[in-house]
Design a protein around this motif. Structure first.
Motif, short mmCIF file in Angstrom:
data_model
loop_
_atom_site.label_atom_id
_atom_site.label_comp_id
_atom_site.label_asym_id
_atom_site.label_seq_id
_atom_site.Cartn_x
_atom_site.Cartn_y
_atom_site.Cartn_z
N LEU A 396 -18.55 -93.00 1.70
CA LEU A 396 -19.19 -93.45 0.47
C LEU A 396 -20.67 -93.76 0.69
O LEU A 396 -21.50 -93.53 -0.20
CB LEU A 396 -18.47 -94.69 -0.06
CG LEU A 396 -17.03 -94.45 -0.55
CD1 LEU A 396 -16.38 -95.77 -0.92
CD2 LEU A 396 -17.01 -93.48 -1.72
N TYR A 397 -21.00 -94.26 1.87
CA TYR A 397 -22.41 -94.53 2.17
C TYR A 397 -23.23 -93.24 2.14
O TYR A 397 -24.36 -93.22 1.65
CB TYR A 397 -22.53 -95.20 3.53
CG TYR A 397 -23.96 -95.50 3.92
CD1 TYR A 397 -24.62 -96.62 3.43
CD2 TYR A 397 -24.66 -94.64 4.77
CE1 TYR A 397 -25.94 -96.88 3.77
CE2 TYR A 397 -25.97 -94.90 5.12
CZ TYR A 397 -26.60 -96.01 4.62
OH TYR A 397 -27.92 -96.27 4.96
N ARG A 398 -22.66 -92.16 2.64
CA ARG A 398 -23.37 -90.88 2.63
C ARG A 398 -23.57 -90.36 1.22
O ARG A 398 -24.49 -89.60 0.95
CB ARG A 398 -22.60 -89.85 3.46
CG ARG A 398 -22.57 -90.21 4.94
CD ARG A 398 -21.47 -89.51 5.69
NE ARG A 398 -21.80 -88.16 6.08
CZ ARG A 398 -21.14 -87.48 7.00
NH1 ARG A 398 -20.12 -88.04 7.61
NH2 ARG A 398 -21.49 -86.25 7.31
N ILE A 399 -22.71 -90.79 0.30
CA ILE A 399 -22.83 -90.33 -1.08
C ILE A 399 -23.74 -91.22 -1.90
O ILE A 399 -24.65 -90.74 -2.58
CB ILE A 399 -21.43 -90.28 -1.74
CG1 ILE A 399 -20.56 -89.24 -1.06
CG2 ILE A 399 -21.54 -89.96 -3.24
CD1 ILE A 399 -19.12 -89.26 -1.52
N GLY A 400 -23.49 -92.53 -1.84
CA GLY A 400 -24.21 -93.44 -2.73
C GLY A 400 -24.87 -94.61 -2.07
O GLY A 400 -25.32 -95.54 -2.76
N GLY A 401 -24.96 -94.60 -0.73
CA GLY A 401 -25.66 -95.67 -0.03
C GLY A 401 -24.95 -97.01 -0.12
O GLY A 401 -23.77 -97.12 -0.47
N VAL A 402 -25.70 -98.06 0.18
CA VAL A 402 -25.16 -99.42 0.22
C VAL A 402 -24.56 -99.85 -1.12
O VAL A 402 -23.50 -100.48 -1.15
CB VAL A 402 -26.24 -100.41 0.68
CG1 VAL A 402 -25.76 -101.85 0.54
CG2 VAL A 402 -26.63 -100.12 2.13
N PRO A 403 -25.20 -99.55 -2.27
CA PRO A 403 -24.61 -100.01 -3.55
C PRO A 403 -23.19 -99.51 -3.77
O PRO A 403 -22.33 -100.27 -4.25
CB PRO A 403 -25.57 -99.44 -4.60
CG PRO A 403 -26.88 -99.31 -3.89
CD PRO A 403 -26.52 -98.91 -2.49
N LEU A 404 -22.92 -98.26 -3.42
CA LEU A 404 -21.58 -97.73 -3.62
C LEU A 404 -20.58 -98.38 -2.68
O LEU A 404 -19.46 -98.74 -3.07
CB LEU A 404 -21.58 -96.21 -3.44
CG LEU A 404 -20.25 -95.49 -3.71
CD1 LEU A 404 -19.75 -95.78 -5.11
CD2 LEU A 404 -20.41 -93.98 -3.50
N VAL A 405 -20.96 -98.57 -1.43
CA VAL A 405 -20.08 -99.24 -0.47
C VAL A 405 -19.79 -100.66 -0.92
O VAL A 405 -18.66 -101.14 -0.86
CB VAL A 405 -20.69 -99.23 0.94
CG1 VAL A 405 -19.82 -100.02 1.91
CG2 VAL A 405 -20.87 -97.81 1.43
#
Length: 418
Positions: A396-405
């Motif tokens: 998820l970090y690779r997709i949306g960075g810290v906010p998504l995680v």
């Protein structure tokens, strides 16, 4: 989703090259996300507006609310030059790079002409010609699988409690002791008391069988970890049968090759997958599981400008056998293709694909698991379960960075679903 969810007007001979991607699984989604800087217009064809995590599809069986946390909306994470077309590919002409797509909203069929075509249509269950299996078994293949399996199990248990079904109503048979079968059996065992409370059946009366044709569970996996998994499942009440394939499935029985007959109301098949049949129907050169044979750069043999990735591709590993159909392989191939196609479009040379397998982690319910890392290091217990969660956070970090995680760790739903 606005304009980005509508189908394109059609391929043009003018303007930037047209890249068409079929499928938004791990591979297809990675290609689409990685083409943001490419000098091309991109069409991503997918039947749904979301991307789901196939490695977690067993979890909603035990925890139905998890269904909203194993899928991610596509549109917010696609680059501006990528258009999402909600539709299903129905035919591929790889030599002309033409795809026939059925629009999800209207049902109309249209043709897409691609300058570069990426086929990442995923897999489907492989039933090995076992009589009655395809007609009577449930499978773990998409977002509908978890709720369907859970409701079927509860329905049969409730009928058993009411005297409307015999012993088969309280028995669940899972065919296939690979990764998915093991994880699913552990999840069902963990919620046995929840199932009992919901249906009025005594917890001890609910029987879960896991049947594997090979001599052990998890064929080809690390033997000490296989023993750990087997002991764990037996300890939580799963009845493990190995070395005996399923020969037939009838309305009330699972018949094993050694003649044993298991009365079973719910049969779940996790015993194998093959590439989506669209790959073989397109005329690609395929292996025995319908995966297209590809070159070192994932190009289809004999089809210029066509590439395959994920479960649709048979890419040889160091031992000469095709790499396993896992999420990490599909993701790495998708990210590679995004870089390679961008370079091709810029007239730059391309290196061959080189996989970097990081190991395997298997969850055993919410609190246990096993893992075999790339250096041969074994992980068991809660540490392995945390590692399994960490692989999702990393993705998820690779997709949306810290906010998504942060959203996931905070318990938020990723995708509201009907």
């Amino acid at each position: 989703m606005g304009d980005r969810a509508r189908g394109p007007a059609g391929a043009s001979r003018y303007g930037p090259p047209h890249v068409v991607i079929l499928g938004a699984g791990y591979a297809g989604f990675a290609v689409a996300r990685g083409l943001g800087a490419a000098p091309a217009r991109v069409t991503l064809v997918n039947p749904y507006s979301y991307h789901y995590f196939t490695t977690l599809l067993h979890e909603p069986v035990a925890r139905p609310r998890q269904r909203e946390r194993v899928a991610l909306p596509l549109a917010p994470y696609l680059p501006p030059n990528v258009r999402l077309w909600l539709g299903r590919a129905t035919a591929i002409d790889p030599r002309r790079r033409v795809v026939e797509v059925e629009d999800r909203a209207t049902g109309a069929r249209r043709r897409l002409q691609a300058d570069l075509l990426v086929v990442a249509v995923g897999s489907e269950p492989l039933f090995f010609g076992i009589a009655g299996l395809e007609e009577r078994a449930l499978t773990v293949r998409d977002l509908s699988s978890g709720p369907l399996i859970r409701s079927t199990v509860e329905h049969h248990l409730a009928r058993y409690a009411a005297g409307e079904m015999g012993p088969e109503g309280r028995r669940i048979v899972i065919g296939g002791g690979g990764y998915t079968g093991v994880e699913l059996a552990a999840e069902l065992a963990e919620v046995r008391h929840d199932l009992a409370r919901a249906t009025g059946v005594a917890p001890g009366a609910i029987e879960i069988y896991l049947v594997e044709a090979a001599p052990t569970l998890l064929p080809g996996f690390d033997p000490p970890l296989v023993r750990y998994v087997t002991r764990f499942l037996e300890r939580v009440g799963v009845r493990v049968i190995t070395g005996t394939p399923i020969a037939e499935v009838t309305p009330r029985h699972v018949i094993l090759a050694d003649g044993r007959r298991l009365e079973a109301g719910t049969v779940i098949w996790t015993g194998g997958v093959r590439a989506h049949r669209l790959v073989e129907q397109a005329g690609f050169e395929v292996d025995k599981r319908g995966r297209a044979l590809v070159e070192r750069d994932l190009a289809a043999r004999g089809c210029e400008g066509v590439y395959l990735a994920g479960d649709a591709a048979a890419f040889p590993g160091d031992d000469g056998r095709p790499l396993p159909p896992t999420a990490q392989v599909a993701l790495q191939q998708g990210e590679y293709l995004a870089r390679a196609l961008t370079r091709r479009l810029r007239g730059q040379p391309v290196e061959p694909f080189r996989p970097h397998l990081l190991g395997t982690v298997i969850s055993l319910g919410r609190r246990d698991g096993v893992g075999l890392l790339r250096n041969g290091y074994r992980v068991t217990g809660r540490a392995a379960r945390v590692l399994k969660s960490a692989t999702l956070w990393r993705y998820l970090y690779r997709i949306g960075g810290v906010p998504l995680v942060a959203r996931v760790m905070g318990g938020a739903s990723l995708q509201p679903l009907p």
